[in-house]
Design an enzyme around this catalytic site. Structure first.
Site, PDB file in Angstrom:
ATOM      1  N   SER A  47       0.866  -1.184   0.000  1.00  0.00           N
ATOM      2  CA  SER A  47       0.000   0.000   0.000  1.00  0.00           C
ATOM      3  C   SER A  47       0.902   1.234   0.000  1.00  0.00           C
ATOM      4  O   SER A  47       1.754   1.395   0.874  1.00  0.00           O
ATOM      5  CB  SER A  47      -0.922  -0.005   1.225  1.00  0.00           C
ATOM      6  OG  SER A  47      -0.201  -0.392   2.356  1.00  0.00           O
ATOM      7  N   LYS A  64       5.616  -9.538   6.355  1.00  0.00           N
ATOM      8  CA  LYS A  64       5.208 -10.568   7.309  1.00  0.00           C
ATOM      9  C   LYS A  64       5.686 -11.933   6.812  1.00  0.00           C
ATOM     10  O   LYS A  64       5.566 -12.235   5.628  1.00  0.00           O
ATOM     11  CB  LYS A  64       3.686 -10.557   7.394  1.00  0.00           C
ATOM     12  CG  LYS A  64       3.136 -10.870   8.747  1.00  0.00           C
ATOM     13  CD  LYS A  64       1.627 -10.766   8.681  1.00  0.00           C
ATOM     14  CE  LYS A  64       0.994 -10.590  10.043  1.00  0.00           C
ATOM     15  NZ  LYS A  64       1.624  -9.670  10.958  1.00  0.00           N
ATOM     16  N   SER A 116      18.453  -9.308  13.745  1.00  0.00           N
ATOM     17  CA  SER A 116      18.041  -9.203  15.143  1.00  0.00           C
ATOM     18  C   SER A 116      18.313  -7.815  15.691  1.00  0.00           C
ATOM     19  O   SER A 116      19.248  -7.141  15.271  1.00  0.00           O
ATOM     20  CB  SER A 116      18.781 -10.219  16.004  1.00  0.00           C
ATOM     21  OG  SER A 116      18.448 -10.010  17.361  1.00  0.00           O
ATOM     22  N   GLY A 117      17.492  -7.426  16.641  1.00  0.00           N
ATOM     23  CA  GLY A 117      17.706  -6.136  17.295  1.00  0.00           C
ATOM     24  C   GLY A 117      16.433  -5.307  17.311  1.00  0.00           C
ATOM     25  O   GLY A 117      16.432  -4.184  17.794  1.00  0.00           O
ATOM     26  N   LYS A 158      19.536 -17.523  13.148  1.00  0.00           N
ATOM     27  CA  LYS A 158      18.669 -16.508  13.769  1.00  0.00           C
ATOM     28  C   LYS A 158      17.634 -17.185  14.686  1.00  0.00           C
ATOM     29  O   LYS A 158      17.328 -16.699  15.779  1.00  0.00           O
ATOM     30  CB  LYS A 158      17.965 -15.675  12.694  1.00  0.00           C
ATOM     31  CG  LYS A 158      16.842 -14.754  13.205  1.00  0.00           C
ATOM     32  CD  LYS A 158      17.375 -13.708  14.159  1.00  0.00           C
ATOM     33  CE  LYS A 158      16.451 -12.579  14.547  1.00  0.00           C
ATOM     34  NZ  LYS A 158      15.066 -12.771  14.751  1.00  0.00           N
ATOM     35  N   HIS A 162      19.373 -18.164  17.787  1.00  0.00           N
ATOM     36  CA  HIS A 162      19.584 -16.918  18.550  1.00  0.00           C
ATOM     37  C   HIS A 162      18.333 -16.625  19.384  1.00  0.00           C
ATOM     38  O   HIS A 162      18.414 -16.339  20.570  1.00  0.00           O
ATOM     39  CB  HIS A 162      19.885 -15.768  17.586  1.00  0.00           C
ATOM     40  CG  HIS A 162      19.698 -14.405  18.187  1.00  0.00           C
ATOM     41  ND1 HIS A 162      18.451 -13.847  18.395  1.00  0.00           N
ATOM     42  CD2 HIS A 162      20.592 -13.507  18.662  1.00  0.00           C
ATOM     43  CE1 HIS A 162      18.595 -12.663  18.965  1.00  0.00           C
ATOM     44  NE2 HIS A 162      19.883 -12.430  19.123  1.00  0.00           N
ATOM     45  N   ASN A 163      17.179 -16.712  18.752  1.00  0.00           N
ATOM     46  CA  ASN A 163      15.940 -16.428  19.475  1.00  0.00           C
ATOM     47  C   ASN A 163      15.680 -17.459  20.571  1.00  0.00           C
ATOM     48  O   ASN A 163      15.193 -17.117  21.653  1.00  0.00           O
ATOM     49  CB  ASN A 163      14.750 -16.384  18.510  1.00  0.00           C
ATOM     50  CG  ASN A 163      14.716 -15.108  17.701  1.00  0.00           C
ATOM     51  OD1 ASN A 163      15.756 -14.483  17.484  1.00  0.00           O
ATOM     52  ND2 ASN A 163      13.549 -14.715  17.237  1.00  0.00           N
ATOM     53  N   GLU A 174      17.730 -16.618  23.402  1.00  0.00           N
ATOM     54  CA  GLU A 174      17.109 -15.437  24.036  1.00  0.00           C
ATOM     55  C   GLU A 174      16.000 -15.873  25.003  1.00  0.00           C
ATOM     56  O   GLU A 174      15.887 -15.344  26.115  1.00  0.00           O
ATOM     57  CB  GLU A 174      16.562 -14.553  22.907  1.00  0.00           C
ATOM     58  CG  GLU A 174      15.820 -13.323  23.319  1.00  0.00           C
ATOM     59  CD  GLU A 174      15.199 -12.645  22.073  1.00  0.00           C
ATOM     60  OE1 GLU A 174      15.899 -12.444  21.064  1.00  0.00           O
ATOM     61  OE2 GLU A 174      14.000 -12.332  22.123  1.00  0.00           O
TER      62      GLU A 174
END
Ligand code: NBP
Length: 476
Positions: free
Chosen positions: A34, A75, A128-129, A182, A185-186, A189
């Protein structure tokens, strides 16, 4: 003049990444499904750099230098596939498509293979971040072909976080390697946050400290081995007072932790690979349990805790014990996460440099921490380290912490305070170092009911005991 790189998908992550690129002097093409978001970005931030706004995807592709470099920030899941499908019709062989969303690495492998067929490079990239990182310097984990990294590397390294002048971005490995790393990494976390939460709970319920006092404890911890972004923000969150009630903020927040799924993926993949990531699994399950409010309410009415809770004689000593238990448990969680990356690298032939992963997590990302430096050193010294726990630095750290760690797990059990992260990490430590495990009995049981056979400690071969017929042992 054509744009050096383009970003399509201009919600918070995409716009911040585009601004980061522009601020670093790259002429950046921007596009969103959009057009309103594109317009807003250029209106509000156009002065920060050189943007080329495009209303259609065709114009966007047209505005790029060749070979084209397109970053998709939409997404994850269906929307990413939709954008890729549209893009491939517009791109030419040699062009590069970077997916910076939180894709599952299996989707990335599928997309990479499909685009490779068409001569395109698909670069699944972990970023990440959060929003802040995207704007000011994230940790970037690109997969894909080495050739694509030759083009993308300089741009991605320029916009990444820097620690000691080194970029928090490196080519992780082919196809899905970046998104896999990644994901882990999560997962780490999740484990890290669970351990921090347990430390808080123990200091509160066992040592009787208030949220403000615990905030100070964490502030102090942040200047030692535990120095990290998560410990730093724990002090901030615990120190925050709710304006409406005057109570500590942490006391007015509903105690049900939510999750978006990357922790769960990490555990699912670990189960497939056969890697025990108990710290991450406990963290995922602890969040699930917190959300089972009906079960919790029912149990609260029926199940009592211990009849008497031992008093903590020396608060300062207990605080120090919890610090050591937190550090040791954290080392276990990271060791397990790195084991999972290694197992995936072996399975998918990714040749991942584990030390380099620790290096790019030192800045920009949520688990950024001082001790990642030590992890890098450990893998630099021995890239085939069987476990982080046997590296001399980490072995020394957990050995030094072990008495405190045991006291904390005992204190938690005695007080009836759940500490699944601390206690499972300690069990993992004890299991790894045990000369004999009760797995031998499990083998015996499997042979008894299912003739599954077993190996012996004293001779080669596979054996079965005729349990129902005289219990003679036969070669199987
Ligand atoms: P969202 O994940 O909320 O996605 C919104 C964007 O997707 C908008 O630009 C939207 O366009 C676009 N989009 C959708 Br929805 N369906 C589309 C379709 N069929 N075709 C084209 N575009 C479509 O944005 P975000 O929070 O900025 O995150 C972007 C990615 O980065 C995600 O994969 C996320 O998991 C990942 N990530 C997020 C964070 C974070 O901290 N938020 C951190 C790291 C990674 P529209 O404006 O036209 O609706």
């Amino acid at each position: 003049q054509k744009a050096r790189i383009g970003v399509t998908g201009l919600a918070v992550m995409g716009s911040n990444l585009a601004r980061n690129l522009a601020r670093h002097g790259f002429r950046v093409a921007v596009h969103n499904r959009s057009a309103a978001k594109t317009k807003t970005l250029v209106e509000q931030h156009g002065h920060e750099g050189d943007f080329v706004a495009a209303e259609s995807l065709a114009d966007f592709v047209d505005s790029l230098q060749t070979p084209r470099q397109v970053i998709i920030m939409v997404k994850a899941g269906g929307p990413t596939d939709a954008v890729i499908d549209e893009l491939v019709e517009l791109l030419e062989p040699g062009d590069m498509v970077v997916d910076g969303g939180n894709a599952h690495y299996a989707d990335t492998r599928r997309r990479e293979a499909a685009l490779r067929e068409r001569g395109l490079h698909f670069v699944g990239t972990g970023i990440s971040g959060g929003e802040e990182g995207a704007l000011n310097g994230p940790s970037i984990m690109p997969g894909g072909s080495p050739e694509s990294y030759q083009h993308l590397g300089p741009v991605l390294e320029a916009i990444s976080a820097k620690v000691d002048g080194q970029p928090c971005c490196t080519h992780v490995g082919p196809d899905g390697a970046g998104h896999f790393v990644k994901m882990v990494h999560n997962g780490i976390e999740y484990a890290d946050m669970q351990l921090i939460a347990e430390a808080f709970d123990l200091l509160h319920k066992v040592a009787g400290l208030g949220a403000g006092e615990i905030a100070e404890v964490f502030r102090g911890w942040n200047s030692g081995d535990l120095e990290s972004y998560l410990v730093e923000i724990t002090a901030e969150v615990l120190g925050h007072v709710d304006e409406a009630t005057g109570k500590p903020f942490v006391e007015v927040v509903a105690d049900q932790a939510e999750q978006k799924g990357t922790g769960r993926w990490t555990v699912q993949e670990a189960l497939e690979l056969g890697v025990p990531v108990t710290g991450i699994a406990e963290a995922v399950f602890a969040r699930s349990l917190s959300g089972h409010t009906e079960q919790r309410a029912a149990a609260q009415k029926v199940l009592p805790g211990p009849s008497s809770v031992p008093q903590v004689a020396d608060r300062d000593a207990f605080v120090e014990d919890v610090r050591q238990a937190l550090y040791a448990s954290k080392v276990v969680a990271y060791a397990q996460g790195f084991d999972e990356i290694r197992a995936a690298a072996d399975t998918y032939d990714w040749d991942i440099d584990l030390g380099a992963m620790a290096t790019i997590w030192r800045g920009g990302c949520i688990i950024r921490a001082r001790f990642l430096e030590r992890i890098k050193d450990a893998y630099d010294t021995n890239k085939d380290l069987p476990s982080l726990l046997v590296d001399s630095y980490f072995a020394d750290a957990v050995i030094k912490a072990q008495e405190a760690w045991r006291r904390v797990v005992v204190a938690a059990a005695a007080a009836g305070v759940p500490a699944p992260g601390f206690s499972s990490a300690l069990s993992y430590y004890d299991a790894l170092r045990s000369e004999r495990l009760p797995a031998a009995l499990i083998q015996g049981l499997r042979d008894f009911f299912g003739a599954h056979t077993y190996r012996r400690v004293d001779r080669e071969g596979s054996f079965h005991t005729l349990w129902g017929e005289g219990r003679n042992e036969i070669d199987a």
